[in-house]
Design a protein around this motif. Structure first.
Motif, short mmCIF file in Angstrom:
data_model
loop_
_atom_site.label_atom_id
_atom_site.label_comp_id
_atom_site.label_asym_id
_atom_site.label_seq_id
_atom_site.Cartn_x
_atom_site.Cartn_y
_atom_site.Cartn_z
N ALA A 100 26.07 52.83 70.18
CA ALA A 100 25.94 51.67 71.07
C ALA A 100 27.15 51.56 72.00
O ALA A 100 28.24 52.04 71.69
CB ALA A 100 25.80 50.40 70.23
N ASP A 101 26.95 50.92 73.14
CA ASP A 101 28.04 50.80 74.12
C ASP A 101 29.09 49.80 73.63
O ASP A 101 28.86 48.99 72.73
CB ASP A 101 27.48 50.35 75.47
CG ASP A 101 26.81 49.00 75.40
OD1 ASP A 101 27.52 47.98 75.49
OD2 ASP A 101 25.56 48.96 75.23
N ALA A 102 30.25 49.85 74.27
CA ALA A 102 31.40 49.06 73.84
C ALA A 102 31.13 47.56 73.88
O ALA A 102 31.57 46.81 73.01
CB ALA A 102 32.61 49.40 74.71
N GLN A 103 30.41 47.10 74.93
CA GLN A 103 30.13 45.67 75.06
C GLN A 103 29.25 45.17 73.90
O GLN A 103 29.50 44.10 73.33
CB GLN A 103 29.44 45.39 76.40
CG GLN A 103 29.21 43.90 76.66
CD GLN A 103 28.61 43.65 78.04
OE1 GLN A 103 28.40 44.59 78.82
NE2 GLN A 103 28.34 42.39 78.35
N THR A 104 28.24 45.95 73.57
CA THR A 104 27.36 45.59 72.45
C THR A 104 28.14 45.56 71.15
O THR A 104 27.99 44.63 70.34
CB THR A 104 26.20 46.58 72.34
OG1 THR A 104 25.42 46.55 73.54
CG2 THR A 104 25.31 46.25 71.15
N LEU A 105 28.97 46.56 70.93
CA LEU A 105 29.75 46.63 69.70
C LEU A 105 30.72 45.46 69.58
O LEU A 105 30.89 44.88 68.50
CB LEU A 105 30.51 47.95 69.62
CG LEU A 105 29.66 49.20 69.41
CD1 LEU A 105 30.53 50.46 69.45
CD2 LEU A 105 28.91 49.12 68.09
N ALA A 106 31.34 45.10 70.71
CA ALA A 106 32.29 43.99 70.69
C ALA A 106 31.59 42.69 70.31
O ALA A 106 32.11 41.88 69.53
CB ALA A 106 32.98 43.86 72.04
N ALA A 107 30.38 42.49 70.87
CA ALA A 107 29.62 41.27 70.56
C ALA A 107 29.19 41.24 69.09
O ALA A 107 29.28 40.20 68.42
CB ALA A 107 28.39 41.19 71.47
N LEU A 108 28.73 42.39 68.58
CA LEU A 108 28.30 42.45 67.18
C LEU A 108 29.47 42.25 66.23
O LEU A 108 29.33 41.61 65.18
CB LEU A 108 27.62 43.80 66.91
CG LEU A 108 26.23 43.99 67.51
CD1 LEU A 108 25.76 45.43 67.33
CD2 LEU A 108 25.23 43.03 66.87
N LEU A 109 30.63 42.79 66.59
CA LEU A 109 31.81 42.62 65.74
C LEU A 109 32.24 41.16 65.71
O LEU A 109 32.60 40.63 64.64
CB LEU A 109 32.95 43.49 66.25
CG LEU A 109 34.25 43.44 65.42
CD1 LEU A 109 33.98 43.85 63.97
CD2 LEU A 109 35.32 44.33 66.05
N GLU A 110 32.18 40.49 66.84
CA GLU A 110 32.54 39.07 66.88
C GLU A 110 31.61 38.24 66.00
O GLU A 110 32.06 37.36 65.26
CB GLU A 110 32.49 38.56 68.32
CG GLU A 110 32.90 37.10 68.47
CD GLU A 110 32.88 36.62 69.90
OE1 GLU A 110 33.18 35.43 70.13
OE2 GLU A 110 32.56 37.42 70.79
N VAL A 111 30.31 38.54 66.07
CA VAL A 111 29.34 37.84 65.21
C VAL A 111 29.64 38.10 63.74
O VAL A 111 29.62 37.19 62.91
CB VAL A 111 27.90 38.27 65.56
CG1 VAL A 111 26.92 37.76 64.52
CG2 VAL A 111 27.51 37.78 66.94
N ALA A 112 29.94 39.35 63.41
CA ALA A 112 30.22 39.72 62.02
C ALA A 112 31.44 38.97 61.48
O ALA A 112 31.43 38.45 60.35
CB ALA A 112 30.43 41.22 61.90
N ILE A 113 32.50 38.92 62.28
CA ILE A 113 33.72 38.24 61.85
C ILE A 113 33.46 36.74 61.66
O ILE A 113 33.93 36.12 60.70
CB ILE A 113 34.86 38.49 62.85
CG1 ILE A 113 35.27 39.97 62.80
CG2 ILE A 113 36.05 37.60 62.54
CD1 ILE A 113 36.26 40.37 63.88
N ASP A 114 32.68 36.15 62.58
CA ASP A 114 32.32 34.73 62.43
C ASP A 114 31.52 34.51 61.15
O ASP A 114 31.70 33.49 60.45
CB ASP A 114 31.52 34.26 63.64
CG ASP A 114 32.37 34.08 64.89
OD1 ASP A 114 33.62 34.02 64.74
OD2 ASP A 114 31.80 34.02 66.00
N GLN A 115 30.64 35.45 60.81
CA GLN A 115 29.85 35.33 59.58
C GLN A 115 30.75 35.44 58.35
O GLN A 115 30.54 34.73 57.35
CB GLN A 115 28.77 36.40 59.55
CG GLN A 115 27.62 36.16 60.52
CD GLN A 115 26.61 37.30 60.51
OE1 GLN A 115 26.92 38.42 60.08
NE2 GLN A 115 25.40 37.02 60.98
N ILE A 116 31.72 36.32 58.41
CA ILE A 116 32.66 36.47 57.29
C ILE A 116 33.41 35.16 57.07
O ILE A 116 33.56 34.68 55.93
CB ILE A 116 33.64 37.61 57.55
CG1 ILE A 116 32.90 38.96 57.55
CG2 ILE A 116 34.76 37.63 56.50
CD1 ILE A 116 33.76 40.14 58.00
#
Length: 343
Positions: free
Chosen positions: A220-236
């Motif tokens: 996946a592209d960098a923008q998509t990965l950055a968004a998914l990582l932010e969601v994951a950290i918020d979920q944690i």
């Protein structure tokens, strides 16, 4: 001479017997004498492990981990295990050692923790059980056979922090864990077909990163990965906050329904708005009062030695070391006693 005078006065004190949830917390009859165990409880992020180490250094003790994810090998950042440096030379038990793919039940914990407690006492040291898995602690202390209650006298310390302050603290801690390599750690164990209901993969921080790691593995592209990582950290962060609520609910149940005599230590003031812990406030609000509580708890061993010179071999080895520490703590008890908040 001062310690000797204290000992002489203590031997003249009456001894009271009190039962809490079937747990004898005080007895002067050597025929029913029980070895001592300290239990440090609290929600995640309140400083249980830190307090256990602080007390262990002062009372010649060893620590038994009671965190159900920290018993596994691996993912030290994700599970927030104490580093060797943070352990300060204090022996720790059940901190790792379990296969990360295995299921580890409360019954497993009870068996291994009981064996560790027995070994610690035989070495003439004080066992301190510390962790946030209250189901494990309950399984140990209130086992169906009641053997634990027949053998041990327990002192329960509950480290508490107000939820608004605690929520900010654990959220900030997640950010620190990310900077310390949380994502890299989870990436190292990622398997697309993994079962997140088994073993170490149940740890908060592992299932939340699944979508991010899947996208990453698919290019996946960098923008998509950055968004998914932010969601994951918020979920944690959200799941960690949810965990604190569940842990507190169980602690309240143990106190209010099961009648456990918990000594509540309010550590809120020791946690600053920055999400860091003030060492001076920690010593004054948590360590000092805890020393007083544990010191008085251990002093009952000295009283019992005055009542009878007959004791088990494990109790004799314990009293020779820990009783002296208890007297030292008792000498300081008058200074810190007013800071204690009992729940």
């Amino acid at each position: 001479m001062k310690l000797c005078a204290i000992s002489c006065r203590l031997q003249q004190l009456p001894v009271v017997v009190r039962e809490t949830d079937g747990i004898s917390v005080e007895t002067g009859d050597h025929r029913h004498r029980k070895d001592k165990v300290v239990v440090v409880m609290g929600a995640t992020g309140t400083g249980k492990s830190r307090l256990a180490v602080d007390l262990a250094k002062k009372f010649h003790a060893e620590v038994i981990n009671a965190d159900k994810m920290q018993v596994y090998d691996g993912l030290d950042v994700v599970t927030n295990k104490m580093t060797v440096q943070e352990q300060c030379g204090v022996p720790h038990h059940l901190l790792g050692g379990v296969d990360p793919e295995a299921e580890f039940s409360a019954a497993n914990f009870r068996a291994l923790a009981s064996a560790s407690i027995d070994g610690i006492i035989r070495r003439g040291r004080l066992p301190i059980v510390a962790g946030g898995s209250n189901s494990y602690i309950k399984a140990l202390v209130s086992d169906e056979t009641s053997l634990f209650r027949l053998q041990y006298d327990c002192c329960f310390l509950w480290v508490d922090v107000s939820l608004p302050v605690l929520h900010k603290f654990v959220s900030d801690r997640v950010d620190r864990m990310v900077r310390a390599g949380l994502v890299e750690e989870v990436r190292g164990v990622f398997q697309p077909k993994a079962d997140y209901t088994l073993g170490l993969r149940k740890s908060i921080g592992v299932p939340e990163l699944d979508q991010f790691l899947r996208a990453e593995s698919c290019g996946a592209d960098a923008q998509t990965l950055a968004a998914l990582l932010e969601v994951a950290i918020d979920q944690i962060k959200a799941n960690t906050r949810k965990l604190t609520h569940n842990q507190l609910r169980k602690i309240h149940m143990l106190r209010d329904i099961h009648g456990w005599n918990l000594h509540r230590l309010d550590a809120t003031g020791a946690v600053e708005s920055s999400g860091q812990v003030s060492r001076d406030d920690w010593e004054r609000r948590v360590v000092g009062p805890s020393m007083s509580i544990v010191g008085r708890f251990l002093l009952r061993n000295i009283i019992m030695d005055g009542v009878s010179s007959s004791s088990s071999s494990s109790s004799s080895s314990f009293s020779g070391i820990a009783a002296t520490a208890a007297m030292v703590a008792a000498a300081a008890a008058g200074v810190v006693e007013t800071a204690i908040t009992i729940g």
